[in-house]
Every structure is written in structure tokens, then in C-alpha cells.
Write an enzyme that holds these catalytic residues in place. Sequence first.
Site, PDB file in Angstrom:
ATOM      1  N   LYS A   4      34.519 -45.137  57.727  1.00 18.37           N
ATOM      2  CA  LYS A   4      33.668 -45.494  58.865  1.00 18.37           C
ATOM      3  C   LYS A   4      32.211 -45.581  58.417  1.00 18.37           C
ATOM      4  O   LYS A   4      31.795 -44.854  57.522  1.00 18.37           O
ATOM      5  CB  LYS A   4      33.751 -44.396  59.945  1.00 18.37           C
ATOM      6  CG  LYS A   4      35.055 -44.324  60.715  1.00 18.37           C
ATOM      7  CD  LYS A   4      34.994 -43.177  61.728  1.00 18.37           C
ATOM      8  CE  LYS A   4      36.308 -42.996  62.471  1.00 18.37           C
ATOM      9  NZ  LYS A   4      36.644 -44.095  63.376  1.00 18.37           N
ATOM     10  N   ARG A  50      47.389 -42.519  65.655  1.00 23.25           N
ATOM     11  CA  ARG A  50      48.702 -42.962  66.132  1.00 23.25           C
ATOM     12  C   ARG A  50      49.802 -42.628  65.135  1.00 23.25           C
ATOM     13  O   ARG A  50      50.951 -42.449  65.527  1.00 23.25           O
ATOM     14  CB  ARG A  50      48.655 -44.474  66.428  1.00 23.25           C
ATOM     15  CG  ARG A  50      48.340 -45.314  65.220  1.00 23.25           C
ATOM     16  CD  ARG A  50      47.939 -46.729  65.588  1.00 23.25           C
ATOM     17  NE  ARG A  50      46.572 -46.793  66.139  1.00 23.25           N
ATOM     18  CZ  ARG A  50      45.992 -47.885  66.587  1.00 23.25           C
ATOM     19  NH1 ARG A  50      46.653 -49.031  66.582  1.00 23.25           N
ATOM     20  NH2 ARG A  50      44.756 -47.865  67.068  1.00 23.25           N
TER      21      ARG A  50
END
Length: 465
Positions: free
Chosen positions: A246, A320
Site C-alpha cells: 500500500k 477475504r
Amino acid sequence: MEIKIVENAKEILCDVLIINKFEGKETSNALVNRFAPKSFEGKPGQIFVIHTQKEYPATEILAIGLGKEQEMDNNIIRENIAKAIKKSIELKAKSVAIDFSTDYEFIIPAIMGLSIANYHFDKYKTKKEHRISEVYVSNVSGQAVELANTIGESLKLARNLANEPAAFATPSKLAEIAQGLEGIKTVIYDEPKIKEMGMGAFLAVAKGSSQSPKFIHMKYTSDNPKKRIAIIGKGLCFDSGGLDIKPPASMLNMKDDMSGAACVIGVMKALNQLKPEVEVHGLIAACENMPSSSSYKPGDILTAKNGKTIEVDNTDAEGRLTLADALCYACELGVDEVIDIATLTGACMVALGTAAAGIMGNDDEFIKNIIEVGKCSGEKYWQLPMWQEYRDNMNSDVADMKNTGTRNGGASAAGMFLKEFVTDSVKWAHIDIAGTAFLDKPYKEFCKGATGAGVRTLLSYITCQ
Ligand code: BES
Ligand code: MN
Ligand code: ZN
């Protein structure tokens, strides 16, 4: 903060006496009626403070507007008590008394507002923030105060855990805290056991970090449970993005990526005190997502617990993957309902902001129930669609699916991904708290930082079974 029930809160020697004012109605307090300006009408959130000059036991009286009496609800009380508490803190009050003249059962939302507004994360500050330490109330039941206190303590624990730096709130630390919960049976699975259970997706995410992953299983049960529920919290103790790292601004708050886990721990803590007639499994796949030479890589193909294969398209879509294995595990327990709660997608934050969490799943009735419970507990949810179109974007040439589709519609795409790991016969709801779990600036009753998102809703959902 200690809450004491007294005969008459008006007569208590304290720093601030908080009373209410309804629009179009005089207050029961003569001093306020004598001195309040005409402009103080009692509109929601209006505040009038008067120094009592020793004409009263309290040093100051704070009247808070609650709007029209017939329009009162939990949210109005909670938000306005919070406002009154913030004002009292500004006035440097240590002790407050609350005397509300109303038939409405105000005490639970009032104590919620009080404990939310009186919270600061100042563990690491040499100079502590000013707080209210004593609260006096009257005309309320001890049971209601105790219930509100229990919820308040859970909320505080969840907020503390999510506010803690990643260096403190590691997977091992979460496991240790889970094991210390009174009345809760906790089993911790270490790496070899996680491997043995076939959690290939969760393990892949954890690979890049020197912190070892922990799969945490907490269990609460009553003697004759009416229902069996699993709650799963996303437990990314830090999300750097992994090799798909990120940018700095996006990484800044990623210690909060275990807010779902913090919520689940907070909820489990309260269950032993509230004793609902259900069985609840609290599940957390705790790990860190880090870049290193041992990290999982784009292009890797992972096998989840239910045998489905996943091509890694982006290592930053890690939540996820951890949830996939936890969902399989939950469904294998044979529970009736599964709720997962996760800081899952930036897309959900873009869509709903800090105002509401996203919710989706495989049973509209179930989702509707959670949304309704949320309304009374002061948390908003907005249902997002689960359409095949979102799943089609995740088709892979080499595996059963990829872990990401297109960025657009990202919250629903993540939901469709998770659905692949849920047994159809189990009612399942997925809550995306990416926007609501952590605040960049103060919002409503909350200060900057963690909000304990989901704690109040899940607790009232579980206890109303
Ligand atoms: N933990 C983040 C989601 C997030 C973003 C939470 C902002 C709170 C605030 C999640 O793991 C993530 O990185 N999601 C990606 C998914 C993308 C790569 C498909 C995102 O939302 O950008
Ligand atoms: Mn991520
Ligand atoms: Zn994440």
C-alpha cells in the site's frame, strides 16, 4: 467510571447536574426556568449551562435539549447525553448527576452515550485526558445499569484493542486475550494445526510475517441453547498490502484491520455476563499481511479449506482469504447462522462513508433482522447487492476463482467471493466495517480512532434470540 444509583440525583453534591429540556415544555428545574434565555428552546443538542452560586448542591446545571417529547428515541438520548458529557468534560467536571424527567426508558442509551463520550485512548500518554469518574442516576433499575455497563465495557475493550499499535495487538496477543475471557472456552490453533486443517488461504496470507498466525476459537453456551451462531472477525493485525504494498497514506491506519476481531472478542466477553440462551462461536483467523521473501505472491494458487482453489491476483485482497477458511470452519461446526464482520474493502468506505456499514449475505430476512437491531443500538447498516455480475469478474483461467475482480463494485465483489465458502443451508451475513471501524476525526459521540463497530449490534442481536 463508576455509576451509582441514588435516591434523588438532584440532591447530590457534584460538579455538574445534567437535566433534560423538551421543546415546548418547561424543565422541572426552577433555576433553569428562571435564568435560561428565550433562545434555549430545547431543540435536540441545544445546551444551557448555569453556575448555581451555591443555590443548589451541584456546582453547575447543564440542561440539554432533547426535542419534542413524543419524538424521543434511543438515538436522540444517546447522542445528546454524549454531547452533555463532552461539555461536562470541557467544564473539567469529575462527577456528574443525571436527572431526566421522562417516562421513556432512557438509562441504557444514556449510559451508552456516556461511556462512548467519556472514552479516550491515552494508555501511552504521560498526561492523561480529563475524564468523568463518578456518575449518579436515580429512578432506574440496577439491572438496566448493569446491562448498559456490560455493553459499555465490551465496547471499550474492542476500541482499546483496535487502537493498540500492531506491535502490541499481535495474533499471539489476541489469542492470549481470548484465552483469558471468563466463562468462555477458547481453543488456539497454531501454524502446524492450521496447516493440518487445510486452511491454505489463511496460511498464505500469514507467510510473509515473522508473527505466527493463530486461529482462535472461542465458545460460549447456555444449558439449552435455542440457536447456534458463529461470529467471525477479520483479524489482520496489520495490513501492509503484502507484496502489492500500500502507499503510505493508505497504510497509516492499518493496525485497525483487526477491528472485526476486536468486535468479536468484545462480544464474547459480555456473553458470560448476559447469559443469553444460545450457543455462540467466536472465530478469528489472526495474522499479519507483510512483504518479505517468504510472502505469498501474485500468481500463487491457494487451496482453501473446502477444496476450492484461488489464484492470487492482488496480495492486498488478503482479508477475504483469511475469512474464506474461517467461513468453511464455521459451516463445518453445523451452526444455524454465521455473521462475519470485517474491515474488508476501501470500496465500502467510499460508498457509505463513516455513516453506515455495508451488509450482504444469502438470506434477506436474516439481514433485515440485523439491520433492525442495529437501528435501536445506534449502528446503521446498508444492504449491498449480491449479483452474479460481481462474481463473473473474478473468473480465473487457472483456478476456481481469483481473489479480486475490478475495483468498481469492490464491496459486493468481496461479498461474492466470500459466498464461495459458505454452505447454502447456513444463514450467512457479511458486514463490511471498513468505513465505520476507525475515524480520522471525531464523529457524533466518538473521538478519533476506533469505534468498536458491530459490538452493540451483535450483542443485542444475540441476546434478543
Ligand atoms: N484492509 C483493507 C480494506 C480497508 C481499506 C479497510 C481502507 C479500511 C480502510 C483490505 O485488505 C484491502 O486492502 N482491500 C483492497 C482490496 C483490493 C485490492 C481489491 C481495497 O479495498 O483497496
Ligand atoms: Mn489489504
Ligand atoms: Zn485488509
